[in-house]
Write a protein that holds these residues in place. Structure first.
Motif, PDB file in Angstrom:
ATOM      1  N   SER A 175       0.847  -1.186   0.000  1.00 11.80           N
ATOM      2  CA  SER A 175       0.000   0.000   0.000  1.00 11.80           C
ATOM      3  C   SER A 175       0.885   1.239   0.000  1.00 11.80           C
ATOM      4  N   TYR A 185       1.100   5.749  -0.984  1.00 12.81           N
ATOM      5  CA  TYR A 185       0.356   6.993  -1.147  1.00 12.81           C
ATOM      6  C   TYR A 185       1.341   8.082  -1.534  1.00 12.81           C
ATOM      7  N   LYS A 241       2.797  12.502  -7.913  1.00 12.99           N
ATOM      8  CA  LYS A 241       2.039  11.333  -8.372  1.00 12.99           C
ATOM      9  C   LYS A 241       2.256  11.116  -9.864  1.00 12.99           C
ATOM     10  N   THR A 265       1.013   9.500   6.486  1.00 11.10           N
ATOM     11  CA  THR A 265       1.369  10.690   5.718  1.00 11.10           C
ATOM     12  C   THR A 265       1.735  11.885   6.590  1.00 11.10           C
TER      13      THR A 265
END
Length: 126
Positions: free
Chosen positions: A57, A59, A65, A108
């Motif tokens: 996983s 982020y 991105k 995060t």
């Protein structure tokens, strides 16, 4: 205790690529989420990417991105940040971090991390 050491920074032209590494020693590396952060001159440190304990996983900040990829190899106690299509605005000191107080998904929030590396400079020229 955990020691984190970043490497792989340097000077690259815009559009180029770099791969940062973060080598961990000390406590069991594979149990904890980790992340990459960066701090540009005169700016606050900001989140770049995070990964959970198993690497399944991830982020990313919107600004990276599609260009950056975070990964980890728990057999080598090492986390990576592959940076492609680099831009001058990616210039910063990049830090890796580990959260030893949480065994869940990625993290995060930089204030959740309790171990930090010393940082590695990435400079992207235009």
């Amino acid at each position: 205790q955990v020691q984190l050491v970043e490497s792989g920074g340097g000077l690259v032209q815009a559009g180029g690529s770099l791969r940062l590494s973060c080598a961990a020693s000390g406590r069991t590396f594979s149990r904890y989420p980790m992340g990459w952060f960066r701090q540009a001159p005169g700016k606050e440190r900001e989140f770049v990417a995070a990964i959970n304990w198993s690497g399944t996983s991830t982020y990313y900040a919107d600004s990276v991105k599609g260009r950056f990829t975070i990964s980890r190899d728990n057999t080598k106690n090492t986390m990576y940040l592959r940076m492609n299509s680099l831009k001058p605005e990616d210039t910063a000191v990049y830090y890796c971090a580990l959260d030893s107080r949480y065994l869940g998904d990625y993290v995060t929030n930089q204030y959740e991390y309790d171990y930090w590396g010393q940082g590695t400079q990435v400079t992207v020229s235009s």
